[in-house]
Design a protein around this motif. Structure first.
Motif, short mmCIF file in Angstrom:
data_model
loop_
_atom_site.label_atom_id
_atom_site.label_comp_id
_atom_site.label_asym_id
_atom_site.label_seq_id
_atom_site.Cartn_x
_atom_site.Cartn_y
_atom_site.Cartn_z
N LEU A 366 26.48 43.18 32.14
CA LEU A 366 26.70 44.63 32.07
C LEU A 366 27.36 45.13 33.36
N HIS A 367 26.91 44.58 34.46
CA HIS A 367 27.47 44.98 35.75
C HIS A 367 28.96 44.64 35.83
N LEU A 368 29.29 43.45 35.35
CA LEU A 368 30.71 43.04 35.35
C LEU A 368 31.54 43.95 34.45
N MET A 369 30.99 44.27 33.30
CA MET A 369 31.72 45.15 32.36
C MET A 369 31.98 46.50 33.01
N GLN A 370 30.96 46.98 33.71
CA GLN A 370 31.10 48.30 34.35
C GLN A 370 32.13 48.23 35.48
N THR A 371 32.03 47.17 36.27
CA THR A 371 32.96 47.02 37.41
C THR A 371 34.40 46.93 36.94
N TYR A 372 34.62 46.12 35.92
CA TYR A 372 36.00 45.87 35.49
C TYR A 372 36.43 46.78 34.34
N ARG A 373 35.61 47.76 34.02
CA ARG A 373 35.90 48.71 32.95
C ARG A 373 36.27 47.99 31.64
N ALA A 374 35.41 47.04 31.29
CA ALA A 374 35.64 46.28 30.06
C ALA A 374 35.09 47.04 28.87
N ASP A 375 35.73 46.87 27.75
CA ASP A 375 35.28 47.48 26.50
C ASP A 375 33.96 46.81 26.07
N TYR A 376 32.96 47.63 25.80
CA TYR A 376 31.62 47.12 25.50
C TYR A 376 31.62 46.28 24.22
N THR A 377 32.06 46.87 23.13
CA THR A 377 32.03 46.16 21.84
C THR A 377 32.91 44.92 21.88
#
Ligand code: AMP
Ligand code: MG
Length: 491
Positions: A366-377
């Motif tokens: 989750l932290h990586l997704m937030q950092t790199y602004r990755a699409d959740y789904t």
């Protein structure tokens, strides 16, 4: 049969148990007739599960019912009273633009509310107009049906009719009425209303009714009101976890928008995350971020506390002991929430057994997704499809390290890779109702009168875990992240 009642050949089989509660809980009032209603959309599978005949529902008699021009045989139109916290402020409320026609008794032996929304003023309308726009009602239809297909408890949408009338909000709007189907419309705010303005007998009548209707197993409990509280907490802990797991932001978790039944209710400014960002808020009304994605679990606990307080006079003769029962029950919510969340997240990552470090593995992603602004789904979709190269994080060293840790974690369970993969595809939707797609469908419908875009969208959203070829184009995130997308409460 009264003059206002329509012939009953669609299969309506109504009871009106809510109307047998004390008068304090509702006002008998009919919808306001509209001039030239037109059926925009009818939910055939839902109709059939309710024991209703699709053909008959398309007749002019049924149109008159969906438009509020006639009351179905056996129905009894009422507006429900409630009072609750809106953005933290306590207000006296009630159905200001909705009419409960009755409870349909389904062939499966269930009892579900049939409610019109947008059907005219009631004594609870305050300064508002009692009407709803076509865009917002179709939006509720699309999102509630998408939620149902995602396996999330929700009210559902049987039909939307346009009224042939317009009304003025910020701009001129075409009027519409949604027929909503719900396990019930008893809200946390219904209990708050009874607690604040009613007698203890009225409160007890509501609590007993709720137990009988939703938690019959609690009737035999030593303390049925404690059992009611515990069961409501359990269902909220299940529901909110399901929202978090798919990235759903309700947007207006006021206590009048929280159903005792544990269904998601009142689709106003709700939307789904694109980029994983816990601070995401879509509603234009929520300037302080009270109902941000990441705050939903805490808000649920706050709402549950407001609900629990209403039960105080019923829980124990001694107020202090009653308060202790509440405190213990509420603290249980956080534990249940966390354990449901952990188990849901394990499934999203294909993990079948438990290790103490799973929490930090999940938080790491989750932290990586937030950092790199990755699409959740799409991040979970890429992992499910075993195509990490599809995520925008693929060239990042810290993502690669996380990926190795995850692969190593998967190797520490007995289940075959195929089993893990199946678990992941059952728990990671390939598609969600993305904001730009929903807007595109609504614009086509409302501005151009073309419903085909919406119908196609509804079709692909009806099997979110299918991973079918036709869904691929619907999985594309918007060009610009729409987490800055705004939903307006012209609902
Ligand atoms: P909501 O924010 O949609 O949950 O609505 C909060 C309260 O306002 C409820 O009591 C609604 O029935 C009422 N309400 C919302 N919109 C209207 C409207 N156009 N006319 C009358 N009442 C409304
Ligand atoms: Mg509401």
């Amino acid at each position: 049969m009264s003059e206002k009642q329509a012939k009953n050949d669609a299969g309506w089989k109504f009871d009106n148990s809510y109307s047998r509660l004390p008068n304090f809980f509702y006002t008998k009032i009919n919808p306001t007739p509209v001039s030239s209603p037109k059926l925009i959309i009818l939910n055939a599978p839902l109709a059939s599960s309710l024991g209703l005949d699709e053909g008959a529902l398309r007749s002019s008699d049924s149109l008159a019912i969906f438009a509020g021009n006639q009351i179905p045989d056996g129905g009894l139109s009422i507006a429900q009273a409630y009072a609750g916290h809106q953005f933290g402020q306590f207000n006296r409320l009630g159905d200001g633009r909705a009419h409960l026609l009755g409870e349909q008794l389904t062939p499966q032996g269930e009892r579900v509310d049939i409610q019109l929304k947008g059907s005219g003023k009631t004594p609870y309308s305050r300064y508002l107009d009692g009407r709803a726009g076509l865009g917002p009602m179709l939006r509720e239809y699309i999102i509630s049906e998408a939620m149902f297909a995602l396996g999330i408890p929700t009210t559902r949408s049987l039909a939307v009719v346009s009224t042939g009338e317009t009304f003025l909000r910020e701009t001129e709007q075409s009027g519409a009425i949604l027929t909503r189907v719900a396990a019930s419309h008893i809200r946390f705010a219904t209990f708050q209303y009874a607690s604040e303005f009613g007698t203890v007998d009225e409160l007890r009548a509501l609590a007993d009714y709720t137990v009988l209707r939703h938690f019959p197993e609690a009737t035999g409990a030593e303390n049925r009101y404690l059992a009611l509280l515990q069961e409501v907490i359990k269902r909220q802990a299940q529901l909110i976890v399901k929202w978090q797991l798919v990235g759903f932001v309700h947007g207006v978790m006021n206590t009048d928008n929280i159903a005792i039944s544990g269904e998601t209710i009142d689709y106003g400014p709700c939307a789904f995350l694109d980029v994983y960002e816990p601070g995401t808020v879509f509603s234009s009304r929520d300037s302080e971020g009270r109902y941000a994605y990441g705050k939903q679990p805490d808000i649920a606990a706050w709402n549950l506390t407001r609900f629990a307080e209403t039960l105080l006079p019923l829980l124990h003769d001694d107020e202090k002991q009653g308060a202790k029962l509440i405190e213990d029950a509420i603290s249980d919510f956080s534990e249940q929430y966390h354990s449901n969340w952990l188990s849901g997240m394990r499934s999203k990552l294909g993990i079948c057994n438990e290790e103490s470090e799973d929490d930090s593995l999940i938080e790491g992603l989750l932290h990586l997704m937030q950092t790199y602004r990755a699409d959740y789904t799409n991040t979970f979709r890429a992992l499910t499809l075993d195509r990490p190269e599809d995520t925008i994080m693929y060239d990042k060293l810290d993502f690669r390290q996380w990926y190795e840790l995850w692969q190593a974690r998967l190797s520490r369970q007995q289940e075959a890779k195929a089993f893990s993969h199946q678990l992941m595809s059952n728990n990671n939707p390939a598609i969600i109702p993305r904001n730009h797609r929903v807007e595109e469908a609504l614009t086509s419908a409302v501005v151009q009168g073309d419903y085909s875009v919406m119908e196609r969208l509804l079709d692909v959203l009806s099997s979110p875990y299918a991973y079918s070829a036709e869904q691929v184009e619907y999985a594309t995130p918007p060009v610009l992240s729409t987490n800055c997308y705004r939903t307006f409460c012209g609902t």
